[in-house]
Design an enzyme around this catalytic site. Sequence first.
Site, mmCIF file in Angstrom:
data_model
loop_
_atom_site.group_PDB
_atom_site.id
_atom_site.type_symbol
_atom_site.label_atom_id
_atom_site.label_comp_id
_atom_site.label_asym_id
_atom_site.label_seq_id
_atom_site.Cartn_x
_atom_site.Cartn_y
_atom_site.Cartn_z
ATOM 1 N N HIS A 104 0.875 -1.164 0.000
ATOM 2 C CA HIS A 104 0.000 0.000 0.000
ATOM 3 C C HIS A 104 0.918 1.222 0.000
ATOM 4 C CE1 HIS A 104 -2.901 -2.948 1.856
ATOM 5 N NE2 HIS A 104 -3.604 -2.435 0.857
ATOM 6 N N ASP A 113 2.368 1.620 3.273
ATOM 7 C CA ASP A 113 3.343 0.596 3.670
ATOM 8 C C ASP A 113 4.728 1.065 3.215
ATOM 9 O OD1 ASP A 113 1.441 -1.330 4.616
ATOM 10 O OD2 ASP A 113 1.090 -2.005 2.557
HETATM 11 C C1 XUL Z 1 -9.171 -6.214 1.223
HETATM 12 C C2 XUL Z 1 -8.044 -6.625 0.418
HETATM 13 C C3 XUL Z 1 -6.904 -5.673 0.363
HETATM 14 C C4 XUL Z 1 -6.354 -5.485 -0.995
HETATM 15 C C5 XUL Z 1 -5.215 -4.534 -1.112
HETATM 16 O O1 XUL Z 1 -10.169 -7.141 1.326
HETATM 17 O O2 XUL Z 1 -8.026 -7.694 -0.138
HETATM 18 O O3 XUL Z 1 -5.896 -6.128 1.236
HETATM 19 O O4 XUL Z 1 -5.902 -6.712 -1.480
HETATM 20 O O5 XUL Z 1 -5.580 -3.241 -0.909
#
Ligand code: XUL
Length: 345
Positions: free
Chosen positions: A51, A54
Site C-alpha cells: 500500500h 506501507d
Molecule cells: C481487502 C483486500 C486488500 C487489498 C489490497 O479485502 O483484499 O488487502 O488486497 O488493498
Amino acid sequence: MPPAPVYRFCFGPWNLSEGADPYGPPTRSPQSFDWKLGQLKALGFDAMMFHDDDAIPDIDTKSEKAIREEAEELKRRLDGEGIAAEMVAPRLWFSPNTIDGAYTSNDPKARQYAIDRSLRSIDIARILGTNLLVLWLAREGTYLREAKVASRSFDLLVEAFDRMLAHDPEIRLAIEPKPNEPMDHAYVPTIGHALAIAQLTRDPARVGALIESAHAILAGLDPSDEIEFALRFGKLWSLHLNDQNGLKFDQDKPFASTNLRSAFNQVQALERHGYGSRGEYVCFDVHPFRTTKPEQWVAHLENSRRTFLRLVEKARSFDNSAAQQFISERNYQALDQMVIEHLLG
Ligand code: XUL
Ligand code: MN
C-alpha cells in the site's frame, strides 16, 4: 498449451498482521517493516506488495519531495535484498477524508483527495520499479442505497481512472473487485463489473484486474470461473489467493484451507492459461489466525505456497485423457470421483 510457468510469489506487509479483530486487541506485538521484509526474504518469496503507506508511513503528512526521497531509499533497499515491488495500492479507506467514499464520495474535496493520493501512489510505484497500481475500491459503494446514484458513481470512477491513466502513460490499473465489506454493496463486486468499467476509460488496454479468491466466494461465485473469465480477456494482472468459509466476514484464510477442490480448480485455470509467464506474480492475501503464536507467525504464507505448489503437481499429473473420456460419455459421476481420488491420492 502455453509453456509451464515457473511461479513467482509475493505477499504484503499487512499479511503479517497482529491478530486484532473488531472484538479484540492484537494477539501478537507489532513488528517493524524491516522484520517483515526479512521474513519475506527468508521464506524465499520474490516480491512484496505495497500500500502507499506501507512504502511511505504517514504519507499524508509528507511533502512530495520527502515522499520521492523515501521511495528512492526503499527502492535501494529492495534492490539490495533482491526483492521486487509487485504493485502499489493507494490505501484510501483509513483517512478521515474518505469516510463517505473516495472517488465516489459526495464531497468534491474528498474526491480530490482520493485522486491526488492515487497519483502520488503512481509516482511511488514507478520509483519502486512497477507499473502496476492495484485499486481495491474499499469504500466505493453504499451503506444506504438512497445516498448515492449508482450511474453517477460509475461516472466518477471512470473520471478518477482517467486521471490516473493520463498521469502516467505506462501505468496499468488492476481493479480488485469485492462485493461487500466494509460497504453493504460495492459498486465493483465482480470481475465482469471491473472489465466492463475498464471499457469506459480513456485507455481500456491499461485497465485490468486482480482476483482474490475470498472476494469471489463472498460474491457467491466460483473463484476459478472468475479467474478464467479474466484470463480469457488477457486481464488477469495479479492474484490474491486465499480461502473463505462461506458468506461471512472476509477471512483471508490460507490457500485451500476451506475448499481444497476449489483451490485445485483455481490452479488448473492458472496452468491452462500460462499465468505467470507474462511476468505476473502469485500473491497470497492471507492472514495468520488470531490464535497464531508469534513462533508460527509466517506459517500461513509458507503453507499457502506449499499447498499451491502441491496443487500445481496435482494439476500437471491429472489424467486429462481419462477425464475427456468420461466427459465424452457424459459420465460426470466417474469424473467427480476421479477428481476426488486424485486429490486424496
Ligand atoms: C481487502 C483486500 C486488500 C487489498 C489490497 O479485502 O483484499 O488487502 O488486497 O488493498
Ligand atoms: Mn486482496
